[in-house]
Structure formats: C-alpha cells, structure tokens
Scaffold this motif. Sequence first.
Motif, PDB file in Angstrom:
ATOM      1  N   TRP A 345       0.631  -1.176   0.092  1.00 21.33           N
ATOM      2  CA  TRP A 345       0.091  -0.033  -0.127  1.00 21.33           C
ATOM      3  C   TRP A 345       1.011   1.250  -0.075  1.00 21.33           C
ATOM      4  CZ3 TRP A 345       1.143   2.377   4.477  1.00 21.33           C
ATOM      5  CH2 TRP A 345       1.558   1.628   5.692  1.00 21.33           C
ATOM      6  N   ALA A 346       1.937   1.174   0.513  1.00 20.58           N
ATOM      7  CA  ALA A 346       2.835   2.423   0.590  1.00 20.58           C
ATOM      8  C   ALA A 346       3.399   2.637  -0.648  1.00 20.58           C
ATOM      9  CB  ALA A 346       4.034   2.237   1.810  1.00 20.58           C
ATOM     10  N   ALA A 347       3.955   1.524  -1.263  1.00 21.17           N
ATOM     11  CA  ALA A 347       4.608   1.499  -2.755  1.00 21.17           C
ATOM     12  C   ALA A 347       3.602   2.059  -3.696  1.00 21.17           C
ATOM     13  CB  ALA A 347       5.077   0.039  -3.086  1.00 21.17           C
ATOM     14  N   LYS A 348       2.414   1.712  -3.350  1.00 20.11           N
ATOM     15  CA  LYS A 348       1.197   1.821  -4.591  1.00 20.11           C
ATOM     16  C   LYS A 348       0.944   3.576  -4.402  1.00 20.11           C
ATOM     17  CE  LYS A 348      -3.509   1.080  -5.866  1.00 20.11           C
ATOM     18  NZ  LYS A 348      -4.770   0.112  -5.602  1.00 20.11           N
ATOM     19  N   ALA A 349       0.813   3.994  -3.047  1.00 17.77           N
ATOM     20  CA  ALA A 349       0.805   5.351  -2.786  1.00 17.77           C
ATOM     21  C   ALA A 349       1.998   6.166  -3.487  1.00 17.77           C
ATOM     22  CB  ALA A 349       0.824   5.545  -1.325  1.00 17.77           C
ATOM     23  N   LEU A 350       3.292   5.877  -3.189  1.00 15.78           N
ATOM     24  CA  LEU A 350       4.167   6.481  -3.745  1.00 15.78           C
ATOM     25  C   LEU A 350       4.563   6.420  -5.337  1.00 15.78           C
ATOM     26  CD1 LEU A 350       6.927   8.027  -3.295  1.00 15.78           C
ATOM     27  CD2 LEU A 350       7.871   5.814  -2.999  1.00 15.78           C
ATOM     28  N   ASP A 351       3.739   5.349  -5.930  1.00 13.04           N
ATOM     29  CA  ASP A 351       3.842   5.360  -7.490  1.00 13.04           C
ATOM     30  C   ASP A 351       2.808   6.280  -7.938  1.00 13.04           C
ATOM     31  OD1 ASP A 351       5.702   3.386  -7.666  1.00 13.04           O
ATOM     32  OD2 ASP A 351       4.095   1.307  -7.832  1.00 13.04           O
ATOM     33  N   ALA A 352       1.683   6.444  -7.337  1.00 11.56           N
ATOM     34  CA  ALA A 352       0.663   7.297  -7.724  1.00 11.56           C
ATOM     35  C   ALA A 352       1.149   8.795  -7.434  1.00 11.56           C
ATOM     36  CB  ALA A 352      -0.675   7.116  -6.813  1.00 11.56           C
ATOM     37  N   PHE A 353       1.981   9.163  -6.336  1.00  8.23           N
ATOM     38  CA  PHE A 353       2.458  10.321  -6.407  1.00  8.23           C
ATOM     39  C   PHE A 353       3.624  10.776  -7.332  1.00  8.23           C
ATOM     40  CE2 PHE A 353       5.976  13.244  -4.570  1.00  8.23           C
ATOM     41  CZ  PHE A 353       5.087  14.226  -4.143  1.00  8.23           C
ATOM     42  N   THR A 354       4.424   9.701  -7.873  1.00  9.18           N
ATOM     43  CA  THR A 354       5.495  10.068  -8.873  1.00  9.18           C
ATOM     44  C   THR A 354       4.760  10.233 -10.186  1.00  9.18           C
ATOM     45  OG1 THR A 354       6.963   8.584  -7.746  1.00  9.18           O
ATOM     46  CG2 THR A 354       7.317   8.751  -9.971  1.00  9.18           C
ATOM     47  N   ALA A 355       3.557   9.596 -10.471  1.00  7.30           N
ATOM     48  CA  ALA A 355       2.989   9.647 -11.620  1.00  7.30           C
ATOM     49  C   ALA A 355       2.273  11.069 -11.801  1.00  7.30           C
ATOM     50  CB  ALA A 355       1.750   8.524 -11.893  1.00  7.30           C
ATOM     51  N   LYS A 365      -3.497  15.788  -7.383  1.00  9.68           N
ATOM     52  CA  LYS A 365      -3.343  14.163  -7.381  1.00  9.68           C
ATOM     53  C   LYS A 365      -2.048  13.907  -6.444  1.00  9.68           C
ATOM     54  CE  LYS A 365      -5.615  12.820 -11.563  1.00  9.68           C
ATOM     55  NZ  LYS A 365      -5.624  12.084 -12.704  1.00  9.68           N
ATOM     56  N   ALA A 366      -1.014  14.492  -6.294  1.00  9.69           N
ATOM     57  CA  ALA A 366       0.157  14.290  -5.606  1.00  9.69           C
ATOM     58  C   ALA A 366      -0.286  14.369  -4.180  1.00  9.69           C
ATOM     59  CB  ALA A 366       1.263  15.206  -6.043  1.00  9.69           C
ATOM     60  N   PHE A 367      -1.127  15.443  -3.800  1.00 11.90           N
ATOM     61  CA  PHE A 367      -1.503  15.475  -2.315  1.00 11.90           C
ATOM     62  C   PHE A 367      -2.644  14.426  -2.132  1.00 11.90           C
ATOM     63  CE2 PHE A 367       0.351  19.602  -2.040  1.00 11.90           C
ATOM     64  CZ  PHE A 367       0.639  19.787  -0.657  1.00 11.90           C
ATOM     65  N   ALA A 368      -3.283  13.920  -2.903  1.00 13.26           N
ATOM     66  CA  ALA A 368      -4.237  12.684  -2.647  1.00 13.26           C
ATOM     67  C   ALA A 368      -3.388  11.398  -2.626  1.00 13.26           C
ATOM     68  CB  ALA A 368      -5.445  12.585  -4.175  1.00 13.26           C
ATOM     69  N   ALA A 369      -2.407  11.272  -3.195  1.00 12.00           N
ATOM     70  CA  ALA A 369      -1.441  10.157  -2.795  1.00 12.00           C
ATOM     71  C   ALA A 369      -0.973  10.358  -1.557  1.00 12.00           C
ATOM     72  CB  ALA A 369      -0.618  10.277  -4.116  1.00 12.00           C
ATOM     73  N   LEU A 370      -0.374  11.586  -1.170  1.00 14.86           N
ATOM     74  CA  LEU A 370       0.082  11.621   0.137  1.00 14.86           C
ATOM     75  C   LEU A 370      -0.933  11.251   1.187  1.00 14.86           C
ATOM     76  CD1 LEU A 370       1.983  12.736   2.384  1.00 14.86           C
ATOM     77  CD2 LEU A 370       0.872  15.134   1.768  1.00 14.86           C
ATOM     78  N   PHE A 371      -2.282  11.613   1.066  1.00 11.11           N
ATOM     79  CA  PHE A 371      -3.395  11.354   2.098  1.00 11.11           C
ATOM     80  C   PHE A 371      -3.664   9.880   2.114  1.00 11.11           C
ATOM     81  CE2 PHE A 371      -3.539  15.982   2.309  1.00 11.11           C
ATOM     82  CZ  PHE A 371      -3.564  16.228   3.797  1.00 11.11           C
ATOM     83  N   MET A 399       8.041  11.653  -0.890  1.00 12.65           N
ATOM     84  CA  MET A 399       7.074  12.469  -1.272  1.00 12.65           C
ATOM     85  C   MET A 399       7.384  13.987  -0.624  1.00 12.65           C
ATOM     86  SD  MET A 399       3.582  10.686  -0.553  1.00 12.65           S
ATOM     87  CE  MET A 399       2.992   9.084  -1.311  1.00 12.65           C
ATOM     88  N   ASP A 400       8.189  14.257   0.446  1.00 17.56           N
ATOM     89  CA  ASP A 400       8.471  15.321   0.776  1.00 17.56           C
ATOM     90  C   ASP A 400       9.581  15.973   0.062  1.00 17.56           C
ATOM     91  OD1 ASP A 400       7.112  17.517   2.612  1.00 17.56           O
ATOM     92  OD2 ASP A 400       9.076  17.219   3.775  1.00 17.56           O
TER      93      ASP A 400
END
Length: 465
Positions: A345-355, A365-371, A399-400
């Motif tokens: 779940w952490a890897a998936k959130a980081l992938d979404a953030f990167t995209a 969308k990046a903040f959505a991935a953070l939350f 992310m930060d």
Amino acid sequence: MMQVFNSLTRRNEELKPLADDEIRMYTCGPTVYNFAHIGNFRAYTFEDVLRRTIAFNGYKVKQVMNLTDVDDKTIRGANAANVPLAEYTKTYKDAFFADLKALNVEPAEIYPAATDHVPEMIDLVAKLVEKGVAYKSEDGSVYFSVRKFPGYGKLAHIDFDHQQTGARCAADEYDKENVGDFALWKAWEPSDGPVGWDSPWGRGRPGWHIECSAMSMKYLGETFDLHTGGIDNLFPHHENEIAQAEAATGKEFVRTWMHCAHLKVNGEKMSKSAGNFFTLRDLIQKGWSGREIRYVLINAHYRQGLNFAFSALEDARKSLARIDRCVAAVEKLAGAAAPGAAPDWAAKALDAFTAAVNDDLNLPKAFAALFELVRESNAALAAPAGVDFAAVLAAFKRMDRVLGVVFFGRAEAEAVPADVQALLGERAAARAAKNWAESDRLRDAIAALGWAVKDSKDGQSVTRK
C-alpha cells in the motif's frame, strides 16, 4: 518520464536535459522595490516544486534567479526616499531571502543582480545594433525593432495583423495591445537622479527586458533548457527576451517555457484598494506559519488560477495536523531501523505520487496520494505487527522531497507513553471484534491518563487533552 506543458509549443513535452544530466533553469525573480506579495510567492513556490521534481527524477539543477534592482520602480522608490539605489533595494533583497526561507523554498545556485551586470547588457545591446535589429533614437535611447525579427510573437502567439504596432515603448512594462519597439537602453533623464551608467550611446541605464537575456546567457549559455515565470511575464517580457537573445546569437534561446497562473484573494484580484493585498509577513503577523502558507500556495495545479482565502489556511492547518499525528506515530515505530521493502500500500501510494508530479506537476493528485499514504499508515498503526514502518517513513520523506511541507516547520509531537500505546492496541483489537463496550471502556481508561481518542475512517488517533 517527466512531462511538462511548454508555453512555446502549447503542448505537454518530456523535460530532459539538453546536455549531460543537468537541467539549466532561469527564473524571473523579484523587482526589489517593495516587499513581495503572496501572488509573487505563488510563482516562486511553483518554481520550487518544479526544481524539486527535477531533482526527484534524478537530474541535477542549475537555477539562476535574477534580482531586478534597477528599473522604473526601483529608481522612483529610491529617489522618493532620497537614498542611494543600492541602499534602497538592499532592504527588499534581504526581506525576499528571508521570505524564501520562511516558505522552505530551496535556494537557486545563482542570484545575479542587474546592477552587477550592466557591462554584459551594454555588450548585448551593441551586438543588436551591429546586426541592424536595434537603433538609436534622437534622445540617446536604443530600441529593438520588432519588425526586423521575424520570429517576434511566437511565444505569445501574437497576430500582428490585429495588433497596434509601430509605437515605441519606453516604459519597462506595457500592455499586450501595445506591440511596439521596446527600449534596450534608456537615456538618462533628470528624474533618474544619480542612477546611470556610461555607454556608447550616452549616459543611461538598461531596459528591464535586456537584463534577463544578458544574465541568463552569461550563466546558462546561449541555449538552455528551461525558463519559468508568472503568466503576466509571458508578454511582453519573455517575448522580448527571446527576440533579443535569438537576434543576437542566431540560436534557439530556451527549449521549454513554463508559466503559472494568477492568484486571487477571496475570488478577487489582489489590490490595496480592495483591502486584500497581503505580503508574506502580513500573513505571518496574523498567526499563520510559512508552512501553512506554502501548503495553500502549492496545493493546486500551477496552470490553474489559485483562490487564496483564510478558510484555505484553516484547512491547511487541520490537514497538516493530521499529517503530523500520523508521521509522528510512524517515526516512533520506525525508530532507527533501516528501511526495507515498502508495504504494497505504501509502494502504491508512492507510485501514484510519482505519476502525478511527473504529469505536468499535478499537485492535487500528488496530495491525494500523500493522504492515501496517511490513511493506510493509520490503519497499519492500529495493527502494527509485521509492518516495516521505516519503509513507510521513507515513503513520506520521498514525497516530501517534492512537497517540502511534511517535515518542514513541524511542531514536535508529544510522545505517546507506552501504557497509552498498549491500551490503543487493545482498543483497536476490541473494535475489530466489534466489542463496543470494551472499546468504550478502553477509551475511558485512555482519557483517565490524559489522552483523547478520535475515531475516523483512517482509524484511531490520540492527542493530549
């Protein structure tokens, strides 16, 4: 692959270095005649996120941000205050750097001041005169002839047939409707007072537009990767930069141009007469932190207008508190352990953030991935067995690297005692078993120790009462 919207071509393109692994980037900095306002900092925080995202993708960055310390406004301000130009502008230069620090804006590699580079500007003007695209007027000023540069208007996509042309524009700034020959060198006038430099055309000073062309090419070369600024700089300033540089060198000036949209306050254009004009220090004096202000300034797509409101600052404070509670708990369980493989779940959130950040800096969308990472982390904190919290913490830090709000200016959270942690674990188990009576009993036991439990869709959190 990092994609950005190029204002020159009006399409998304891959941002990659022209040479080696370094992005050479020029940023239009402040005109230091007053304290910068939050509209200015909308641009500077956008450029900071851009710089951070380039580094996030593994590239080096060489950023140049100019300081315009001689133009119509600075001269007028210095003369009205009856102080030397350098003394007048130093106050606002120092304030600008303090404001950047308060907003956690990473420093550029070079901050050239216009007054330190007048010889380079004179050389560039002389080259344009020699090439026949600039001419001296009767009063000793030198103008660029826009009709002698066939590419003029390509950035702003100006249709000359429907524009007023032919006039001379002596002012440093003018409207889009007024497409005319613009000043490269401005002849000295009595209103300039002691401000002036000797040149082949007589005493005077550089026009605003020539400053950026001369300084950017000095430090980044005749062709470089990226030029940024607010949308209000696109025309005439950036259009004129292109004309000056390319007419002088015969080479492409900049490959990619990026511009951020305007900021409004409570839905209205910011102005002193409307009572909605704020500098950063105004907001800090009202009790808001640089961290909270940065959160609001970056939490929108840079090409969309941003409506700045005090309610947004209040929301930012609540959101950051939610992030802080989660990260503090993750830090405690991570300890000094080295991170291993991140939970799925952490890897998936980081992938979404990167995209998201690589899709033209899509910060919403990046903040959505953070939350999403916060939500999943809170769920894991309620049942922590087997979770690599060091890897989760590493995801927050990754992310930060772009956002600059998670760990910057964070109040130290009070450590939750071990006995309270144990009761929280028991309560999480009771709730999972739907044993609501036991859950309530444990809530009361935690409250008796001075801590308040809050339940949400993300799980349970605890704060000192």
